[in-house]
Design a protein around this motif. Structure first.
Motif, PDB file in Angstrom:
ATOM      1  N   SER A   1      48.666  37.866  33.253  1.00  0.00           N
ATOM      2  CA  SER A   1      48.596  38.753  34.414  1.00  0.00           C
ATOM      3  C   SER A   1      47.317  38.481  35.188  1.00  0.00           C
ATOM      4  O   SER A   1      46.310  38.028  34.610  1.00  0.00           O
ATOM      5  CB  SER A   1      48.644  40.219  33.967  1.00  0.00           C
ATOM      6  N   GLN A   2      47.381  38.754  36.471  1.00  0.00           N
ATOM      7  CA  GLN A   2      46.213  38.624  37.324  1.00  0.00           C
ATOM      8  C   GLN A   2      45.516  39.986  37.442  1.00  0.00           C
ATOM      9  O   GLN A   2      46.158  41.009  37.685  1.00  0.00           O
ATOM     10  CB  GLN A   2      46.604  38.130  38.716  1.00  0.00           C
ATOM     11  N   VAL A   3      44.210  39.972  37.254  1.00  0.00           N
ATOM     12  CA  VAL A   3      43.419  41.205  37.349  1.00  0.00           C
ATOM     13  C   VAL A   3      43.056  41.445  38.812  1.00  0.00           C
ATOM     14  O   VAL A   3      42.442  40.590  39.463  1.00  0.00           O
ATOM     15  CB  VAL A   3      42.149  41.110  36.484  1.00  0.00           C
ATOM     16  N   GLU A   4      43.476  42.595  39.327  1.00  0.00           N
ATOM     17  CA  GLU A   4      43.153  42.959  40.704  1.00  0.00           C
ATOM     18  C   GLU A   4      41.729  43.515  40.758  1.00  0.00           C
ATOM     19  O   GLU A   4      41.370  44.407  39.995  1.00  0.00           O
ATOM     20  CB  GLU A   4      44.149  44.005  41.220  1.00  0.00           C
ATOM     21  N   ARG A   5      40.938  42.993  41.708  1.00  0.00           N
ATOM     22  CA  ARG A   5      39.549  43.457  41.866  1.00  0.00           C
ATOM     23  C   ARG A   5      39.420  44.140  43.220  1.00  0.00           C
ATOM     24  O   ARG A   5      39.867  43.613  44.249  1.00  0.00           O
ATOM     25  CB  ARG A   5      38.561  42.287  41.773  1.00  0.00           C
ATOM     26  N   TYR A   6      38.822  45.309  43.229  1.00  0.00           N
ATOM     27  CA  TYR A   6      38.659  46.086  44.453  1.00  0.00           C
ATOM     28  C   TYR A   6      37.185  46.435  44.639  1.00  0.00           C
ATOM     29  O   TYR A   6      36.473  46.696  43.670  1.00  0.00           O
ATOM     30  CB  TYR A   6      39.468  47.387  44.394  1.00  0.00           C
ATOM     31  N   ARG A   7      36.782  46.459  45.904  1.00  0.00           N
ATOM     32  CA  ARG A   7      35.425  46.896  46.243  1.00  0.00           C
ATOM     33  C   ARG A   7      35.495  48.228  46.988  1.00  0.00           C
ATOM     34  O   ARG A   7      36.191  48.344  48.003  1.00  0.00           O
ATOM     35  CB  ARG A   7      34.712  45.849  47.099  1.00  0.00           C
ATOM     36  N   PHE A   8      34.780  49.189  46.487  1.00  0.00           N
ATOM     37  CA  PHE A   8      34.675  50.507  47.116  1.00  0.00           C
ATOM     38  C   PHE A   8      33.190  50.745  47.399  1.00  0.00           C
ATOM     39  O   PHE A   8      32.460  51.304  46.570  1.00  0.00           O
ATOM     40  CB  PHE A   8      35.237  51.601  46.200  1.00  0.00           C
ATOM     41  N   ILE A   9      32.742  50.312  48.583  1.00  0.00           N
ATOM     42  CA  ILE A   9      31.305  50.355  48.879  1.00  0.00           C
ATOM     43  C   ILE A   9      30.807  51.789  49.041  1.00  0.00           C
ATOM     44  O   ILE A   9      29.610  52.049  48.887  1.00  0.00           O
ATOM     45  CB  ILE A   9      30.977  49.525  50.125  1.00  0.00           C
ATOM     46  N   PHE A  10      31.703  52.732  49.362  1.00  0.00           N
ATOM     47  CA  PHE A  10      31.332  54.148  49.443  1.00  0.00           C
ATOM     48  C   PHE A  10      31.966  54.954  48.313  1.00  0.00           C
ATOM     49  O   PHE A  10      31.871  56.180  48.316  1.00  0.00           O
ATOM     50  CB  PHE A  10      31.748  54.743  50.782  1.00  0.00           C
ATOM     51  N   GLY A  11      32.602  54.291  47.362  1.00  0.00           N
ATOM     52  CA  GLY A  11      33.273  54.992  46.278  1.00  0.00           C
ATOM     53  C   GLY A  11      34.650  55.494  46.698  1.00  0.00           C
ATOM     54  O   GLY A  11      35.170  55.149  47.767  1.00  0.00           O
TER      55      GLY A  11
ATOM     56  N   ILE B   1      55.975  36.664  31.488  1.00  0.00           N
ATOM     57  CA  ILE B   1      56.001  36.224  30.097  1.00  0.00           C
ATOM     58  C   ILE B   1      55.859  34.702  30.068  1.00  0.00           C
ATOM     59  O   ILE B   1      56.670  33.987  30.661  1.00  0.00           O
ATOM     60  CB  ILE B   1      57.298  36.672  29.407  1.00  0.00           C
ATOM     61  N   VAL B   2      54.805  34.251  29.367  1.00  0.00           N
ATOM     62  CA  VAL B   2      54.560  32.808  29.255  1.00  0.00           C
ATOM     63  C   VAL B   2      55.326  32.230  28.068  1.00  0.00           C
ATOM     64  O   VAL B   2      56.003  31.191  28.184  1.00  0.00           O
ATOM     65  CB  VAL B   2      53.052  32.536  29.137  1.00  0.00           C
ATOM     66  N   GLU B   3      55.202  32.886  26.922  1.00  0.00           N
ATOM     67  CA  GLU B   3      55.898  32.425  25.709  1.00  0.00           C
ATOM     68  C   GLU B   3      56.611  33.612  25.062  1.00  0.00           C
ATOM     69  O   GLU B   3      56.174  34.758  25.186  1.00  0.00           O
ATOM     70  CB  GLU B   3      54.905  31.810  24.715  1.00  0.00           C
ATOM     71  N   ARG B   4      57.684  33.270  24.343  1.00  0.00           N
ATOM     72  CA  ARG B   4      58.472  34.306  23.688  1.00  0.00           C
ATOM     73  C   ARG B   4      58.954  33.757  22.343  1.00  0.00           C
ATOM     74  O   ARG B   4      59.441  32.624  22.254  1.00  0.00           O
ATOM     75  CB  ARG B   4      59.659  34.701  24.570  1.00  0.00           C
ATOM     76  N   SER B   5      58.822  34.525  21.269  1.00  0.00           N
ATOM     77  CA  SER B   5      59.244  34.073  19.942  1.00  0.00           C
ATOM     78  C   SER B   5      60.769  33.998  19.855  1.00  0.00           C
ATOM     79  O   SER B   5      61.486  34.548  20.703  1.00  0.00           O
ATOM     80  CB  SER B   5      58.699  35.008  18.859  1.00  0.00           C
TER      81      SER B   5
END
Length: 378
Positions: free
Chosen positions: A151-161, A137-141
């Motif tokens: 949040s950080q977006v996780e990136r994955y590589r599936f070269i064969f699916g 949480i960055v800011e809160r009222s």
């Protein structure tokens, strides 16, 4: 006269260094381009089976619930157009109403509100997903009903699916190569040792001993293999190594018959009779003359036995008697791919290509070794 005297007085040229039979076979094997290419492919398979699972980007047993049956691609998952809908869906599960969502590279910012005070532990809903991590949480009222999440977006590589459970198919193929090669090598090694020794002994001794030994082989042939495999599981449990060592102890029957036939045709050859006349023992004749001259057919049968054992393992795994999850083999992957062929054809394509290339390499290498070790062509 002077030239003649000069030629006569010259010392004789040194004789060419002799080659052993193994050195000659190796030289002839190197000339076979198809066999050498197959040998390189097999070495690559062995390296992939030993070190591949350790170097793979994903663990072969890890499940990604958000990436089930995703097609093979060099681009990372999730796609950018799928991140925002996933963030909205996660916010709804956390009972939040998403007001504004921004995506800056791999950083997601989400403004959310709720009718009541928002619990700070709401970030766990995002971190439990395969798409997001390090949510805070960055800011809160002041009233606690509005927050700004980052949040950080996780990136994955599936070269064969991925497969039907969301596991990386590339990592699964690497571990399946290890299991299939291990099974083929263990079973073939056991069959080679027992079959060659048994068949050569029976063929060389002949007579009543040969008849008695081959009747034992006939009795073992009569045993139904499926029943025998079930007994192996009962006695050894679901231990793949012990089980397929025992399978190799059954597959030696064909090897014994092949070696026996070759031994019968060799035991009356001149070099065997010469060894007997010189007083060489029966064991010495078997080790030095009979067995080396049967290597051609034996190696050819080995190249056929390895894929036979791999297919046999696939059949046992289908019955629930072979490789168990989370481990897998090429046969199991092909079976799973056949069941999902319409929805995910790549699940059948890549394991089939891996097995086909392995079988071609074994066959071409076997042909090259047969030509190199054939005593008639030396």
């Amino acid at each position: 006269m002077t030239d003649l005297a000069t030629n006569v007085s010259q010392p004789p040229a040194a004789g060419a260094a002799g080659r052993s039979l193994w050195a000659t076979a190796l030289m002839r094997l190197r000339r076979n381009k198809a066999a050498m290419a197959s040998l390189v492919i097999l070495l690559v398979y062995i390296f992939a089976g030993i070190f591949g699972p350790m170097l793979a980007p994903h663990d072969y047993a890890r499940v990604y619930p958000d990436f089930v049956k995703v097609p093979a691609s060099l681009e990372p998952y999730p796609r950018m157009d799928a991140v925002l809908p996933a963030a909205e869906s996660t916010a709804r599960r956390a009972r939040l109403e998403a007001r504004n969502i921004e995506l800056d590279g791999n950083t997601l910012r989400l403004e959310a509100t709720s009718r009541r005070e928002i619990d700070p532990r709401v970030t766990r809903y995002f971190d439990r997903s395969d798409l997001f991590s390090n949510t805070h949480i960055v800011e809160r009222s002041a009233d606690g009903r509005s927050v700004l999440l980052e949040s950080q977006v996780e990136r994955y590589r599936f070269i064969f699916g991925t497969d039907a459970n969301g596991r990386d198919l590339f990592a699964r193929i690497l571990i399946s190569i290890r299991i299939s090669l291990m099974i083929g090598a263990l079973a073939t090694g056991v069959a080679l040792v027992i079959g060659v020794a048994y068949g050569a002994t029976a063929g060389f001794l002949g007579g009543r001993i040969d008849n008695m030994m081959m009747r034992v082989v006939d009795i073992l042939y009569a045993l139904p293999f499926t029943f025998f495999a079930i007994l192996l599981v009962v006695f050894f449990g679901r231990n793949v190594v012990l089980m397929f060592i025992a399978v190799g102890a059954v597959e030696w029957l064909d090897m014994a018959r092949i070696v026996r036939g070759q031994t019968i045709s060799l035991r009356r050859r001149e070099f065997v009779q010469a060894a007997e006349a010189l007083g060489v023992s029966a064991g010495g004749i078997l080790r030095r003359h009979i067995i080396p001259n049967t290597l051609g057919p034996v190696i050819i049968y080995m190249t056929l036995l390895i894929p036979k054992v791999i297919l046999l393992e696939s059949f046992l795994s289908f019955l629930g008697l072979g490789v168990q999850e989370p481990l897998t083999s090429l046969g199991v992957l092909i079976s799973e791919g056949a069941r999902n062929m319409r929805a995910a054809p790549y699940m059948l394509l890549y394991p089939s290509l891996a097995l086909t290339l392995l079988l071609f390499a074994l066959n071409f290498l076997g042909d090259g070794l047969r030509d190199a070790l054939d005593p008639k062509d030396r």
